[in-house]
Design a protein around this motif. Structure first.
Motif: not given
Length: 228
Positions: A108-115, A117-125, A127-133, A164-169
């Motif tokens: 689950a963590l890696d699925n969120v983290q990958l998105a 990483e693709i966006q170039g987030h500086p702290n993907p792991a 941030q992924a943990g924060y959103w899963l929580d 990834t804090e999108p403008s559009l979902l």
């Protein structure tokens, strides 16, 4: 004092889609016009086979219209090559699908983290943990999709979408594979996070009661789109 005009996140003008067939072409829809502003929720409803998912794919830049134009945050989406469309999607668009679309070999963590990483987030792991929580999965970080219930898999998908804090979902039948109780919980969470982040939501559904949760409802039928 004048109230400023809402910022348009998505503008689609005179969209048409035709698929080639032995009779010269199968027309899915014609002259579709959509505008969605920042923070607005819009439901696109209609019967099965009306072309709702095809329309979503075109609006998101996953497919191209036969005619018409699309602007995302003031930038033309139609006419771009696939690499440019993919970059716009990565930076501004997220998805929640009926089938979850999680990578089965990843946690689950890696699925969120990958998105991230693709966006170039500086702290993907982190941030992924924060959103899963945040979606109630603090105890499921290392679980693969096969070890998660349907509702938990959709929560991972929601965490991935909002991380990834999108403008559009775009949400395409997000409760289609869930029981009624779980589906209600997922929708409550989806709309609450959407409100908190002021994300523009375009919801594809055949469920009239779910569509009522949105500020606007557009009905796709016989190739035309009408506001209800």
């Amino acid at each position: 004092m004048l109230t400023p005009e809402p910022r348009s996140v998505l503008i689609a003008t005179d969209l048409a889609k035709t698929f080639p067939d032995e009779r010269g072409g199968l027309n899915i829809f014609n002259h579709i016009n959509i505008r969605a502003d920042a923070g607005e929720s819009v439901a696109i409803i209609g019967p099965s086979g009306a072309g709702k998912s095809t329309l979503l794919s075109i609006l998101a830049g996953l497919d191209e219209p036969s005619e018409g134009t699309i602007e995302l945050l003031g930038q033309p989406l139609t006419g771009l090559d696939e690499a440019s469309r993919a970059e716009l999607r990565a930076n501004h668009i997220s998805f929640v699908f009926q089938s979850f679309q999680l990578l089965p070999e990843l946690s689950a963590l890696d699925n969120v983290q990958l998105a991230l990483e693709i966006q170039g987030h500086p702290n993907p792991a982190q941030q992924a943990g924060y959103w899963l929580d945040r979606v109630g999965l603090s105890h499921r970080h290392q679980h693969t999709p096969a070890r998660l219930s349907g509702g938990e898999q959709q929560r991972v998908a929601i965490a991935r979408a909002f991380a990834t804090e999108p403008s559009l979902l775009f949400a395409d039948e997000p409760t289609g594979n869930l029981d009624e109780k779980t589906g209600t919980e997922i929708i409550e969470q989806l709309f609450e996070l959407n409100r908190q982040l002021n994300t523009t939501l375009i919801l594809i559904t055949h469920d009239a009661s779910l569509a009522q949760r949105c500020q606007r409802r557009l009905y796709l039928h016989n190739g035309t789109l009408q506001e209800q």
